[in-house]
Design an enzyme around this catalytic site. Sequence first.
Site, mmCIF file in Angstrom:
data_model
loop_
_atom_site.group_PDB
_atom_site.id
_atom_site.type_symbol
_atom_site.label_atom_id
_atom_site.label_comp_id
_atom_site.label_asym_id
_atom_site.label_seq_id
_atom_site.Cartn_x
_atom_site.Cartn_y
_atom_site.Cartn_z
ATOM 1 N N ASN A 103 0.870 -1.189 0.000
ATOM 2 C CA ASN A 103 0.000 0.000 0.000
ATOM 3 C C ASN A 103 0.899 1.229 0.000
ATOM 4 O O ASN A 103 1.524 1.531 1.007
ATOM 5 C CB ASN A 103 -0.898 -0.036 1.248
ATOM 6 C CG ASN A 103 -1.722 1.237 1.402
ATOM 7 O OD1 ASN A 103 -1.793 2.057 0.480
ATOM 8 N ND2 ASN A 103 -2.340 1.404 2.567
ATOM 9 N N LYS A 112 0.011 4.267 -0.144
ATOM 10 C CA LYS A 112 -0.614 5.451 0.500
ATOM 11 C C LYS A 112 -0.403 6.665 -0.421
ATOM 12 O O LYS A 112 -0.449 6.503 -1.633
ATOM 13 C CB LYS A 112 -0.049 5.631 1.897
ATOM 14 C CG LYS A 112 -0.142 4.332 2.719
ATOM 15 C CD LYS A 112 0.124 4.493 4.167
ATOM 16 C CE LYS A 112 -0.041 3.140 4.865
ATOM 17 N NZ LYS A 112 0.094 3.222 6.307
ATOM 18 N N HIS A 136 -9.462 1.231 5.063
ATOM 19 C CA HIS A 136 -8.151 1.371 5.713
ATOM 20 C C HIS A 136 -8.314 2.297 6.920
ATOM 21 O O HIS A 136 -9.082 3.254 6.878
ATOM 22 C CB HIS A 136 -7.118 1.944 4.737
ATOM 23 C CG HIS A 136 -5.728 1.874 5.278
ATOM 24 N ND1 HIS A 136 -5.246 2.784 6.191
ATOM 25 C CD2 HIS A 136 -4.731 0.971 5.069
ATOM 26 C CE1 HIS A 136 -4.002 2.442 6.510
ATOM 27 N NE2 HIS A 136 -3.664 1.352 5.839
ATOM 28 N N GLU A 143 -6.615 4.628 8.028
ATOM 29 C CA GLU A 143 -6.392 6.060 7.762
ATOM 30 C C GLU A 143 -7.626 6.696 7.143
ATOM 31 O O GLU A 143 -7.924 7.862 7.387
ATOM 32 C CB GLU A 143 -5.144 6.235 6.875
ATOM 33 C CG GLU A 143 -3.870 5.977 7.674
ATOM 34 C CD GLU A 143 -2.721 5.377 6.884
ATOM 35 O OE1 GLU A 143 -2.735 5.435 5.643
ATOM 36 O OE2 GLU A 143 -1.793 4.841 7.538
ATOM 37 N N GLU A 186 -5.059 -4.947 10.527
ATOM 38 C CA GLU A 186 -4.012 -3.951 10.738
ATOM 39 C C GLU A 186 -4.267 -3.211 12.051
ATOM 40 O O GLU A 186 -5.062 -2.255 12.076
ATOM 41 C CB GLU A 186 -4.013 -2.926 9.592
ATOM 42 C CG GLU A 186 -3.682 -3.494 8.239
ATOM 43 C CD GLU A 186 -3.081 -2.434 7.320
ATOM 44 O OE1 GLU A 186 -1.999 -2.678 6.799
ATOM 45 O OE2 GLU A 186 -3.691 -1.369 7.146
ATOM 46 N N GLY A 246 3.071 2.114 10.741
ATOM 47 C CA GLY A 246 4.049 3.189 10.590
ATOM 48 C C GLY A 246 4.807 3.508 11.869
ATOM 49 O O GLY A 246 5.494 4.530 11.957
ATOM 50 N N SER A 263 3.885 -2.339 10.082
ATOM 51 C CA SER A 263 5.354 -2.410 10.226
ATOM 52 C C SER A 263 5.940 -3.744 9.773
ATOM 53 O O SER A 263 6.869 -4.264 10.388
ATOM 54 C CB SER A 263 5.762 -2.096 11.673
ATOM 55 O OG SER A 263 5.359 -0.782 12.023
HETATM 56 P P1 13P Z 1 3.370 0.257 7.545
HETATM 57 O O1 13P Z 1 3.841 -1.027 6.925
HETATM 58 O O2 13P Z 1 4.117 1.460 7.049
HETATM 59 O O3 13P Z 1 3.312 0.157 9.037
HETATM 60 O O4 13P Z 1 1.859 0.496 7.047
HETATM 61 C C1 13P Z 1 0.931 -0.507 7.203
HETATM 62 C C2 13P Z 1 -0.295 -0.134 6.453
HETATM 63 O O5 13P Z 1 -1.063 0.712 6.875
HETATM 64 C C3 13P Z 1 -0.548 -0.806 5.166
HETATM 65 O O6 13P Z 1 -1.854 -0.569 4.737
#
Ligand code: 13P
Length: 248
Positions: free
Chosen positions: A9, A11, A94, A96, A166, A172, A212
């Site tokens: 992803n 983002k 997601h 976010e 997740e 992150g 992560s």
């Molecule tokens: P990270 O791998 O950067 O922690 O992000 C995970 C994520 O939100 C994937 O959709």
Amino acid sequence: MRIPFIAGNWKMNKTMAEARLFARDIKEMYLDTDVRAAIFAPYTQLLVLKEALKNTGIALGAQNVHYEMSGAYTGEISIPMLSELGVDYCLIGHSERRQYFGETDQTVNLKMKALLDSEIKPLVCVGEDLGQRESGQALALVEKQVRAAFDGIAAEKAVRATIAYEPIWAIGTGRTATPEQANEMCACIRGVLSSLYDEETADEIIIQYGGSVTPENATQIMNMEEIDGALVGGASLDPVKFMQIVDF
Ligand code: 13P
């Protein structure tokens, strides 16, 4: 038999030029693997990647979509628009988008239904925040999100969906859930699917872990019985790291 599925992803990262460079680098890394892989890119990179990722075996995903097919929804993208670009998958729910853009269990369900009526396969994200984990509500919260996402969806359609667990506190942050914590939640999600449908249906649905994931921890995570794949954020921006994870 569930085939492992590693998804990146991106983002809100990379320009079209950077996406082309990523694809060029990927093409130089031959991989003899049965693992399914996909990149979920921003809208402006989708057309570029469709062409650039040809013959790499890497599928293409979008990061969001509207549940209506057209209309007065300024700034939104529809399923027919994504289909025209040859998109294979679409992320929904997601954390976010739930956190910053008002995505709710209800809109996630509407998007699931709309996508499952199309050729594009949904990848639905669920997961608790730190407060919910620490107060012991994680399992109940994730169960509620899964039930809401699959509400009113028949088993034969549900098997086309992928679920990503997740935990928000692991996204992150460099703080991964332990493989045992991730496995426990993925097992719980499969239990919910089993109660919504039946064991056979639940056994078919791919459940990923995200938060992560790196080349260093991917093997341990992927070795867990209930974890069928990974949804990778930061590490998927680097072609070498992404391919190392695909080659876990
Ligand atoms: P990270 O791998 O950067 O922690 O992000 C995970 C994520 O939100 C994937 O959709």
